[in-house]
Design an enzyme around this catalytic site. Structure first.
Site, mmCIF file in Angstrom:
data_model
loop_
_atom_site.group_PDB
_atom_site.id
_atom_site.type_symbol
_atom_site.label_atom_id
_atom_site.label_comp_id
_atom_site.label_asym_id
_atom_site.label_seq_id
_atom_site.Cartn_x
_atom_site.Cartn_y
_atom_site.Cartn_z
ATOM 1 N N ASP A 119 0.835 -1.200 0.000
ATOM 2 C CA ASP A 119 0.000 0.000 0.000
ATOM 3 C C ASP A 119 0.874 1.256 0.000
ATOM 4 O O ASP A 119 1.905 1.312 0.686
ATOM 5 C CB ASP A 119 -0.889 -0.027 1.250
ATOM 6 C CG ASP A 119 -1.917 1.077 1.271
ATOM 7 O OD1 ASP A 119 -2.348 1.520 0.189
ATOM 8 O OD2 ASP A 119 -2.316 1.496 2.385
ATOM 9 N N GLU B 67 -2.784 6.245 -8.146
ATOM 10 C CA GLU B 67 -3.763 7.235 -7.680
ATOM 11 C C GLU B 67 -3.697 8.470 -8.562
ATOM 12 O O GLU B 67 -2.608 8.967 -8.868
ATOM 13 C CB GLU B 67 -3.495 7.620 -6.224
ATOM 14 C CG GLU B 67 -4.507 8.599 -5.645
ATOM 15 C CD GLU B 67 -4.304 8.825 -4.156
ATOM 16 O OE1 GLU B 67 -4.379 9.988 -3.709
ATOM 17 O OE2 GLU B 67 -4.074 7.832 -3.421
ATOM 18 N N HIS C 227 -7.590 10.333 4.494
ATOM 19 C CA HIS C 227 -6.889 9.337 5.295
ATOM 20 C C HIS C 227 -6.999 9.654 6.787
ATOM 21 O O HIS C 227 -7.015 10.815 7.188
ATOM 22 C CB HIS C 227 -5.404 9.297 4.916
ATOM 23 C CG HIS C 227 -5.141 8.790 3.543
ATOM 24 N ND1 HIS C 227 -4.663 9.578 2.531
ATOM 25 C CD2 HIS C 227 -5.299 7.559 3.003
ATOM 26 C CE1 HIS C 227 -4.521 8.859 1.427
ATOM 27 N NE2 HIS C 227 -4.905 7.633 1.684
ATOM 28 N N GLY C 228 -7.023 8.584 7.599
ATOM 29 C CA GLY C 228 -6.983 8.760 9.043
ATOM 30 C C GLY C 228 -8.319 9.147 9.632
ATOM 31 O O GLY C 228 -9.383 8.901 9.059
ATOM 32 N N ASN D 179 -10.012 0.837 1.344
ATOM 33 C CA ASN D 179 -8.937 0.718 2.314
ATOM 34 C C ASN D 179 -9.411 1.068 3.722
ATOM 35 O O ASN D 179 -10.044 2.109 3.930
ATOM 36 C CB ASN D 179 -7.783 1.654 1.933
ATOM 37 C CG ASN D 179 -6.913 1.082 0.848
ATOM 38 O OD1 ASN D 179 -7.383 0.370 -0.034
ATOM 39 N ND2 ASN D 179 -5.624 1.398 0.903
ATOM 40 N N ILE D 180 -9.063 0.198 4.661
ATOM 41 C CA ILE D 180 -9.399 0.390 6.074
ATOM 42 C C ILE D 180 -8.136 0.190 6.903
ATOM 43 O O ILE D 180 -7.493 -0.860 6.808
ATOM 44 C CB ILE D 180 -10.474 -0.619 6.546
ATOM 45 C CG1 ILE D 180 -11.754 -0.484 5.720
ATOM 46 C CG2 ILE D 180 -10.775 -0.430 8.035
ATOM 47 C CD1 ILE D 180 -12.478 0.827 5.897
ATOM 48 N N TYR D 181 -7.806 1.159 7.723
ATOM 49 C CA TYR D 181 -6.685 0.996 8.650
ATOM 50 C C TYR D 181 -6.988 1.633 9.996
ATOM 51 O O TYR D 181 -7.004 0.964 11.033
ATOM 52 C CB TYR D 181 -5.396 1.579 8.068
ATOM 53 C CG TYR D 181 -4.265 1.641 9.069
ATOM 54 C CD1 TYR D 181 -3.792 0.483 9.674
ATOM 55 C CD2 TYR D 181 -3.678 2.851 9.438
ATOM 56 C CE1 TYR D 181 -2.770 0.521 10.620
ATOM 57 C CE2 TYR D 181 -2.653 2.903 10.366
ATOM 58 C CZ TYR D 181 -2.203 1.746 10.957
ATOM 59 O OH TYR D 181 -1.201 1.788 11.891
ATOM 60 N N THR D 182 -7.279 2.928 9.996
ATOM 61 C CA THR D 182 -7.473 3.646 11.254
ATOM 62 C C THR D 182 -8.580 3.031 12.101
ATOM 63 O O THR D 182 -8.426 2.849 13.322
ATOM 64 C CB THR D 182 -7.776 5.128 10.992
ATOM 65 O OG1 THR D 182 -6.703 5.699 10.249
ATOM 66 C CG2 THR D 182 -7.949 5.893 12.294
#
Length: 281
Positions: free
Chosen positions: A81, A133, A179-180, A231-234
């Protein structure tokens, strides 16, 4: 089993659902994500971000991802990523990652094309797919509302020109997410008309970055209107932290178990939001 995203995205486009792309930062998170995918018998995109080498040495990150993805009983796309350096992206490809992202979105359109094409040429010779992107997805901490955020929105014309110039396999677009974590209680305003226009203009699978805290209704609508990967992170990190705080952990092992459970509950929730179950319909 490690697969490329090509066939998975094709099914996602045909059935109007998205596949969660879950970032891992250690063995615990990688194992947690794989177990959810196996429980649901659904595909997973398992991601390690180049920027996360501040949390986990890059080589260790590659090893961990490959270990868990190879022994998975469901299709897993092992993905780098937000690759920003050619050396790291080539390293991931040579190690066995079947999907990589080149993020040159902060550069001019021409420079983005040049950098992306170099990665595409190297990757395609080795059977690896590439995500890039166009536009720019900003940071949630700077997001107050749609007018004041620091995104650079993707246009359908730019998306078409970029795909034709690079031959990229999937495209991350900017339509309102960031993001975040978002500032205060802000929820992004998604430009669904822009999404539909881009999806109607190009056949290339579309990717949404900044899925965390973007709202279930927003994300479901994205997944069913042209987005194939989210996309998943936080949110996974926050869920792990919250679960550990809520649980009366008496030792390190109980804390790890609580964190793992928190991540898994979060990821399972997003499988439902993205309607990934259509994969088996």
């Amino acid at each position: 089993m490690i697969v490329t995203s090509k066939e998975l995205y094709k099914i996602a486009q045909e059935k109007n659902f998205a596949i969660p792309a879950a970032n891992y930062i250690d063995a615990l998170s990688a194992e947690a994500h794989i177990e959810v995918a196996e429980k649901l018998n659904l595909p997973l995109i398992l991601e390690f971000a180049e920027a996360h080498e501040t949390l986990l040495p890059f080589e260790d990150g590659l090893e961990i991802g490959k270990y868990y993805a190879e022994k998975a009983k469901v299709p897993v796309v092992l993905h780098l990523d937000h690759g920003t350096t050619k050396e790291r992206i080539f390293q991931a490809i040579d190690f066995g990652f079947r999907s990589v992202m080149i993020d040159a979105s902060s550069y001019s359109f021409e420079e983005n094309v040049k950098r992306t094409k170099e990665i595409v040429d190297y990757a395609h010779l080795r059977g690896v797919v590439v995500e890039a992107e166009i536009g720019h997805v900003g940071e949630g901490e700077e997001y107050d509302d749609q007018e004041s955020n620091n995104n650079i929105y993707t246009t359908a014309a730019e998306a078409k020109a970029f795909v034709e110039a690079t031959g990229v396999d999937s495209l991350a677009i900017s339509i309102g997410t960031a993001h975040g974590s978002y500032k205060a209680a802000a929820t992004p305003v998604i430009d669904f008309d822009r999404l539909k226009e881009i999806a109607a203009t190009i056949d290339t699978p579309l990717v949404l970055h900044g899925g965390s805290s973007s709202g279930d209704e927003n994300l479901n609508k994205c997944a069913t209107n042209g987005i194939s990967k989210v996309n998943i992170y936080t949110d996974l990190c926050v869920a792990a932290y919250n679960k550990a705080q809520e649980t009366d952990c008496k030792n390190y092992h109980e804390m790890k178990a609580a964190m793992k459970a928190g991540m898994q509950e979060c990821l399972e929730h997003y499988y439902e939001v993205f309607e990934t179950k259509k994969f088996n319909d």
